[in-house]
Scaffold this motif. Sequence first.
Motif, PDB file in Angstrom:
ATOM      1  N   ALA A 330       0.827  -1.201   0.000  1.00 28.42           N
ATOM      2  CA  ALA A 330       0.000   0.000   0.000  1.00 28.42           C
ATOM      3  C   ALA A 330       0.865   1.256   0.000  1.00 28.42           C
ATOM      4  CB  ALA A 330      -0.924   0.011   1.215  1.00 28.42           C
ATOM      5  N   ILE A 331       0.382   2.260  -0.715  1.00 30.30           N
ATOM      6  CA  ILE A 331       0.952   3.605  -0.656  1.00 30.30           C
ATOM      7  C   ILE A 331      -0.001   4.424   0.198  1.00 30.30           C
ATOM      8  CG2 ILE A 331       1.624   5.639  -1.977  1.00 30.30           C
ATOM      9  CD1 ILE A 331       1.965   3.822  -4.434  1.00 30.30           C
ATOM     10  N   VAL A 332       0.460   4.932   1.336  1.00 32.56           N
ATOM     11  CA  VAL A 332      -0.438   5.613   2.270  1.00 32.56           C
ATOM     12  C   VAL A 332       0.061   7.020   2.598  1.00 32.56           C
ATOM     13  CG1 VAL A 332      -1.227   3.458   3.325  1.00 32.56           C
ATOM     14  CG2 VAL A 332       0.702   4.661   4.322  1.00 32.56           C
ATOM     15  N   ALA A 333      -0.881   7.911   2.858  1.00 29.75           N
ATOM     16  CA  ALA A 333      -0.552   9.263   3.287  1.00 29.75           C
ATOM     17  C   ALA A 333       0.055   9.212   4.689  1.00 29.75           C
ATOM     18  CB  ALA A 333      -1.810  10.126   3.292  1.00 29.75           C
ATOM     19  N   ASP A 334       1.140   9.947   4.891  1.00 21.49           N
ATOM     20  CA  ASP A 334       1.830   9.872   6.187  1.00 21.49           C
ATOM     21  C   ASP A 334       1.106  10.631   7.297  1.00 21.49           C
ATOM     22  OD1 ASP A 334       2.358  12.526   5.617  1.00 21.49           O
ATOM     23  OD2 ASP A 334       4.542  12.324   5.595  1.00 21.49           O
ATOM     24  N   GLY A 335       0.003  11.323   6.972  1.00 18.91           N
ATOM     25  CA  GLY A 335      -0.742  12.045   7.992  1.00 18.91           C
ATOM     26  C   GLY A 335      -1.972  11.319   8.477  1.00 18.91           C
ATOM     27  N   CYS A 336      -2.176  10.075   8.032  1.00 22.05           N
ATOM     28  CA  CYS A 336      -3.372   9.342   8.447  1.00 22.05           C
ATOM     29  C   CYS A 336      -2.993   8.035   9.145  1.00 22.05           C
ATOM     30  CB  CYS A 336      -4.295   9.071   7.254  1.00 22.05           C
ATOM     31  SG  CYS A 336      -3.764   7.746   6.158  1.00 22.05           S
ATOM     32  N   ALA A 337      -3.964   7.485   9.873  1.00 24.19           N
ATOM     33  CA  ALA A 337      -3.714   6.310  10.706  1.00 24.19           C
ATOM     34  C   ALA A 337      -3.317   5.075   9.910  1.00 24.19           C
ATOM     35  CB  ALA A 337      -4.953   6.005  11.550  1.00 24.19           C
ATOM     36  N   ALA A 338      -3.664   5.026   8.621  1.00 27.63           N
ATOM     37  CA  ALA A 338      -3.344   3.858   7.793  1.00 27.63           C
ATOM     38  C   ALA A 338      -1.843   3.638   7.664  1.00 27.63           C
ATOM     39  CB  ALA A 338      -3.972   3.999   6.409  1.00 27.63           C
ATOM     40  N   ARG A 339      -1.052   4.668   7.928  1.00 24.03           N
ATOM     41  CA  ARG A 339       0.402   4.511   7.823  1.00 24.03           C
ATOM     42  C   ARG A 339       0.905   3.437   8.792  1.00 24.03           C
ATOM     43  NH1 ARG A 339       2.378  10.122  10.850  1.00 24.03           N
ATOM     44  NH2 ARG A 339       2.175   9.320  12.972  1.00 24.03           N
ATOM     45  N   GLU A 340       0.142   3.198   9.866  1.00 26.93           N
ATOM     46  CA  GLU A 340       0.570   2.213  10.864  1.00 26.93           C
ATOM     47  C   GLU A 340       0.452   0.782  10.356  1.00 26.93           C
ATOM     48  OE1 GLU A 340      -1.294   3.204  14.674  1.00 26.93           O
ATOM     49  OE2 GLU A 340      -1.099   5.319  14.140  1.00 26.93           O
ATOM     50  N   ALA A 341      -0.258   0.603   9.239  1.00 29.02           N
ATOM     51  CA  ALA A 341      -0.364  -0.730   8.629  1.00 29.02           C
ATOM     52  C   ALA A 341       0.776  -0.998   7.661  1.00 29.02           C
ATOM     53  CB  ALA A 341      -1.700  -0.856   7.896  1.00 29.02           C
ATOM     54  N   VAL A 342       1.617   0.030   7.420  1.00 22.49           N
ATOM     55  CA  VAL A 342       2.662  -0.068   6.401  1.00 22.49           C
ATOM     56  C   VAL A 342       4.020   0.257   6.993  1.00 22.49           C
ATOM     57  CG1 VAL A 342       3.520   0.952   4.251  1.00 22.49           C
ATOM     58  CG2 VAL A 342       1.078   0.522   4.527  1.00 22.49           C
ATOM     59  N   GLU A 343       4.972  -0.641   6.797  1.00 24.13           N
ATOM     60  CA  GLU A 343       6.363  -0.340   7.136  1.00 24.13           C
ATOM     61  C   GLU A 343       6.982   0.330   5.911  1.00 24.13           C
ATOM     62  OE1 GLU A 343      10.514  -2.408   8.725  1.00 24.13           O
ATOM     63  OE2 GLU A 343       8.705  -3.651   8.506  1.00 24.13           O
ATOM     64  N   ASP A 344       7.262   1.621   6.037  1.00 30.48           N
ATOM     65  CA  ASP A 344       7.689   2.423   4.895  1.00 30.48           C
ATOM     66  C   ASP A 344       8.947   1.846   4.252  1.00 30.48           C
ATOM     67  OD1 ASP A 344       7.751   4.557   3.104  1.00 30.48           O
ATOM     68  OD2 ASP A 344       8.939   5.821   4.441  1.00 30.48           O
ATOM     69  N   LYS A 352       3.996  12.149   1.375  1.00 30.91           N
ATOM     70  CA  LYS A 352       3.647  13.342   2.132  1.00 30.91           C
ATOM     71  C   LYS A 352       2.168  13.661   1.923  1.00 30.91           C
ATOM     72  CE  LYS A 352       4.935  18.143   2.965  1.00 30.91           C
ATOM     73  NZ  LYS A 352       5.702  19.316   2.497  1.00 30.91           N
ATOM     74  N   SER A 353       1.417  13.683   3.006  1.00 29.15           N
ATOM     75  CA  SER A 353      -0.034  13.849   2.946  1.00 29.15           C
ATOM     76  C   SER A 353      -0.429  15.090   2.150  1.00 29.15           C
ATOM     77  CB  SER A 353      -0.592  13.950   4.367  1.00 29.15           C
ATOM     78  OG  SER A 353      -1.993  13.929   4.358  1.00 29.15           O
ATOM     79  N   GLY A 354      -1.330  14.897   1.185  1.00 25.98           N
ATOM     80  CA  GLY A 354      -1.842  15.996   0.389  1.00 25.98           C
ATOM     81  C   GLY A 354      -0.940  16.453  -0.746  1.00 25.98           C
ATOM     82  N   ASP A 355       0.245  15.846  -0.886  1.00 26.91           N
ATOM     83  CA  ASP A 355       1.236  16.285  -1.877  1.00 26.91           C
ATOM     84  C   ASP A 355       1.158  15.398  -3.124  1.00 26.91           C
ATOM     85  OD1 ASP A 355       3.666  16.627  -3.344  1.00 26.91           O
ATOM     86  OD2 ASP A 355       4.598  17.516  -1.578  1.00 26.91           O
ATOM     87  N   VAL A 356       0.643  15.964  -4.214  1.00 29.26           N
ATOM     88  CA  VAL A 356       0.417  15.168  -5.423  1.00 29.26           C
ATOM     89  C   VAL A 356       1.731  14.675  -6.024  1.00 29.26           C
ATOM     90  CG1 VAL A 356       0.325  17.161  -6.991  1.00 29.26           C
ATOM     91  CG2 VAL A 356      -0.897  15.065  -7.588  1.00 29.26           C
ATOM     92  N   ASP A 357       2.786  15.481  -5.967  1.00 30.77           N
ATOM     93  CA  ASP A 357       4.069  15.058  -6.535  1.00 30.77           C
ATOM     94  C   ASP A 357       4.704  13.935  -5.722  1.00 30.77           C
ATOM     95  OD1 ASP A 357       4.099  16.764  -8.778  1.00 30.77           O
ATOM     96  OD2 ASP A 357       4.739  18.448  -7.529  1.00 30.77           O
ATOM     97  N   SER A 358       4.548  14.010  -4.400  1.00 22.94           N
ATOM     98  CA  SER A 358       5.068  12.949  -3.532  1.00 22.94           C
ATOM     99  C   SER A 358       4.353  11.629  -3.822  1.00 22.94           C
ATOM    100  CB  SER A 358       4.889  13.350  -2.065  1.00 22.94           C
ATOM    101  OG  SER A 358       5.339  12.330  -1.206  1.00 22.94           O
ATOM    102  N   LEU A 359       3.024  11.690  -4.015  1.00 24.67           N
ATOM    103  CA  LEU A 359       2.260  10.477  -4.343  1.00 24.67           C
ATOM    104  C   LEU A 359       2.644   9.952  -5.723  1.00 24.67           C
ATOM    105  CD1 LEU A 359       0.148   8.337  -3.925  1.00 24.67           C
ATOM    106  CD2 LEU A 359      -1.643  10.024  -4.415  1.00 24.67           C
ATOM    107  N   ALA A 360       2.794  10.848  -6.690  1.00 23.76           N
ATOM    108  CA  ALA A 360       3.194  10.422  -8.040  1.00 23.76           C
ATOM    109  C   ALA A 360       4.553   9.736  -8.011  1.00 23.76           C
ATOM    110  CB  ALA A 360       3.228  11.622  -8.981  1.00 23.76           C
ATOM    111  N   SER A 361       5.470  10.249  -7.206  1.00 23.41           N
ATOM    112  CA  SER A 361       6.800   9.651  -7.062  1.00 23.41           C
ATOM    113  C   SER A 361       6.710   8.241  -6.481  1.00 23.41           C
ATOM    114  CB  SER A 361       7.662  10.549  -6.175  1.00 23.41           C
ATOM    115  OG  SER A 361       8.917   9.960  -5.935  1.00 23.41           O
ATOM    116  N   ALA A 362       5.838   8.065  -5.473  1.00 22.91           N
ATOM    117  CA  ALA A 362       5.654   6.741  -4.863  1.00 22.91           C
ATOM    118  C   ALA A 362       5.062   5.755  -5.863  1.00 22.91           C
ATOM    119  CB  ALA A 362       4.755   6.856  -3.634  1.00 22.91           C
TER     120      ALA A 362
END
Length: 411
Positions: A330-344, A352-362
């Motif tokens: 999963a690719i998850v926003a780092d500002g939400c609780a779902a990040r705890e299900a993912v070891e980065d 980065k939560s809300g950052d379209v370029d950060s999500l596109a990079s992921a």
Amino acid sequence: MSHLTVVICVDHAFVSGGQSKVAIESAVGLKAAGARVIFFSACGPVDERLAAAGVEVVCLGQHDILGNPSRLAAARQGVWNQPAAAALAKTLDELSYDQTIIHVHGWAKALSPAIAKPIQAAGLPAVYTMHEYFLNCPNGGFYNFQKGAVCPLQPMSLACWTTNCDSRNYPFKLWRNARQFVAGHVAHLAETFSDIILLSDLQQKVLATCLPEGAAIHRVTNPVEAEPLGRKPDPAAGDFLFVGRLSAEKGAFLFAEAAKRAGVTPVFVGDGPVAGELRARFPHARLLGWKSPAQARDAMRAARALVFPSLWYETFGLTALEAKAMGAPAIVADGCAAREAVEDGVTGLWFKSGDVDSLASAIRELNNDAVIADMSRKAYDAYWAAPASLERHVRETLAVYEQALTRGAEG
């Protein structure tokens, strides 16, 4: 725990979202573990699994607030649902109180703060699971829907009263604040609970200054419905997938734009208020509509990766855990609780939560077949090393009840 009676209270007796889903599955699991379970709800239809499991159901057959054809009746019910309070009082009066627990999973969509009064009158240990933030925040999310951002204001402060943060309009926000005032100063709802269950580290951080003094705080894992299917045979196949309500705060537009920039096709399972706009603005996106839970899990199993781009805090991130069980990173926003299900960097990626370029990079990073194969294997293995099963949920819930009953007996 022998002779245990559990009264589960929640707005809906059917799966209308994660809150009622967990309440229903918990009721079935607790019944299977030997407890007497009474499922108290405002709105039907009643999920057939409850009767099949032998759970006793009290369903009032009411509308929820949004489904009520009368706006006036809905406004009145949302602030103080007197029929629900009377019916709950009657239900509790008919019980033998030895070894009895009341467990509230939700009240804000139909039951209202009025349920606090019969619970207080019964004098029983009462548990609240924080599936959202309505116990503290008028709109339930510490989120400004108008700005599309997390809200930093103190709930019920002057700034809170004068800020239109609601998803609908300012009059509705004022109604929510009025209800919150009633919940706090008339019903004393938060103080009704001897025990509060939180679902994530993030919740504990967000609620650090809000939780009622004297309540015992616990952590219980929500149950995930999943079968151990083995590692994915072809992890590099499939699409980048969004599963959930199609709404702005869930990050639907953010994902679609990031996918466009990354050169991939975004796939959406779910429905919601922005479906039409999403389809119009991003014609390359594939919208598959609402699917049953089993179909959604199949989609996650077939996906290359799940994208969980939520802009608000969330409370748990059930979908990210379901994907992990299916072997989908999963690719998850780092500002939400779902990040705890993912070891980065191991079982998925944070962006980065809300950052379209950060999500596109992921997304680009997980478009690498070798990377996705490695993460898929590690995600599947990590989940099944300690699965979030119904049995685990019931075990942890019973431990909370035992502590609450012990404290009640000592008190």
